[in-house]
Enzyme design. Sequence first.
Site, mmCIF file in Angstrom:
data_model
loop_
_atom_site.group_PDB
_atom_site.id
_atom_site.type_symbol
_atom_site.label_atom_id
_atom_site.label_comp_id
_atom_site.label_asym_id
_atom_site.label_seq_id
_atom_site.Cartn_x
_atom_site.Cartn_y
_atom_site.Cartn_z
ATOM 1 N N LYS A 55 41.618 85.109 4.896
ATOM 2 C CA LYS A 55 41.198 83.853 5.529
ATOM 3 C C LYS A 55 40.490 84.143 6.859
ATOM 4 O O LYS A 55 39.476 83.525 7.179
ATOM 5 C CB LYS A 55 42.406 82.926 5.712
ATOM 6 C CG LYS A 55 42.903 82.340 4.376
ATOM 7 C CD LYS A 55 44.253 81.644 4.463
ATOM 8 C CE LYS A 55 44.742 81.294 3.049
ATOM 9 N NZ LYS A 55 46.103 80.712 3.021
ATOM 10 N N GLN A 99 51.367 79.701 6.448
ATOM 11 C CA GLN A 99 51.306 80.428 5.177
ATOM 12 C C GLN A 99 52.660 80.340 4.464
ATOM 13 O O GLN A 99 53.702 80.601 5.062
ATOM 14 C CB GLN A 99 50.906 81.895 5.426
ATOM 15 C CG GLN A 99 50.669 82.697 4.173
ATOM 16 C CD GLN A 99 49.504 82.213 3.317
ATOM 17 O OE1 GLN A 99 48.489 81.739 3.827
ATOM 18 N NE2 GLN A 99 49.638 82.309 2.007
ATOM 19 N N ASP A 122 45.315 72.394 5.053
ATOM 20 C CA ASP A 122 45.843 72.725 3.719
ATOM 21 C C ASP A 122 46.071 71.458 2.886
ATOM 22 O O ASP A 122 46.285 71.535 1.677
ATOM 23 C CB ASP A 122 47.191 73.441 3.858
ATOM 24 C CG ASP A 122 47.122 74.933 3.536
ATOM 25 O OD1 ASP A 122 46.198 75.335 2.815
ATOM 26 O OD2 ASP A 122 48.005 75.659 4.012
HETATM 27 N N1 GUN Z 1 50.677 80.249 -0.273
HETATM 28 C C1 GUN Z 1 50.048 80.298 -1.467
HETATM 29 N N2 GUN Z 1 48.973 79.463 -1.473
HETATM 30 C C2 GUN Z 1 48.938 78.886 -0.253
HETATM 31 C C3 GUN Z 1 48.055 77.939 0.345
HETATM 32 O O1 GUN Z 1 47.096 77.438 -0.249
HETATM 33 N N3 GUN Z 1 48.347 77.592 1.629
HETATM 34 C C4 GUN Z 1 49.411 78.115 2.302
HETATM 35 N N4 GUN Z 1 49.615 77.699 3.554
HETATM 36 N N5 GUN Z 1 50.246 78.987 1.771
HETATM 37 C C5 GUN Z 1 49.998 79.375 0.500
#
Ligand code: GUN
Length: 292
Positions: A55, A99, A122
């Site tokens: 990211k 996350q 998100d």
């Molecule tokens: N863990 C797996 N996929 C995601 C996601 O799209 N966002 C976040 N914050 N954690 C994740």
Amino acid sequence: MADNKIIDGKLVAETMKKEIAAEVAAMLDKGLSAPHLAAVLVGDDGASITYVNSKEKACRSVGMTSSVYRLPEKSTEEDVLKIVDFLNNDDEIDGYIVQLPLPSHINENKIIQSIKPTKDVDGFTLHNIGLMQIGEPCYLPATPFGILELLKRSNVKTEGKHVVVMGRSNIVGTPVSVMLSRKGADATVTICHSKTQNLKEITRQADILIVAIGQPEFVKADMVKDGAVVVDVGIHRIKDNSEKGYHIVGDVDYKDVYEKVSKITPVPGGVGPMTIVSLLHNTLLAAKKNRK
Ligand code: GUN
């Protein structure tokens, strides 16, 4: 020769990145600051570290800035809530993500619901989930948004189509089902899960089959209709004797279903790159609102 059965998520994501980079450059030209995405990473889960690194790299590639708040595995809920409170109130941060998964002693939902909805890129807060449900503008969760965008940009029409979604997670299965059934996408949606009876009979009816179950190579040729479009959301590292020591597979047995499908997303290089670019898309939206 290009294989027109393959839905190239990597290529579509690159195109979207260029579009986003152009918008970021235009903001900078106007003397505005670059959009800023922050991430909270608790503990040392290998996959989470990889995702957060990707990211950050993606942010840099489109001219955005990013920061990562790393907390040790043994952090308390209060420790994480303190960071969330700081991020909610720091005007230099346009959007942020926590996350997942969080260590099991931390109440994940409590943390997620403490995120300020205007910074929830998100799309995980109840506020954004509610807006999504009624089809109002909001931050859409990255993987479902990425899937819809990938279908659109690959000329796969969803209107009137029977979409079967395998998996009902909060992050993928449930939101993608809602989004595909809303006005604009206009699909007829069936959700299947671990308690579904006669699974094969249902998946074989799918014009578009979306698989997000977290089971390596679960979907075989006899579960797929001739000419179906298959979207594989899974990603698994399988140990082997190769130089790398592993290879990557999805939730779909790609080789087995390949002859039957009209289109399919590969793993890697399908849905994965779209998820990251969708997060950039949401961060850009947040920054545009903040700089009005
Ligand atoms: N863990 C797996 N996929 C995601 C996601 O799209 N966002 C976040 N914050 N954690 C994740």
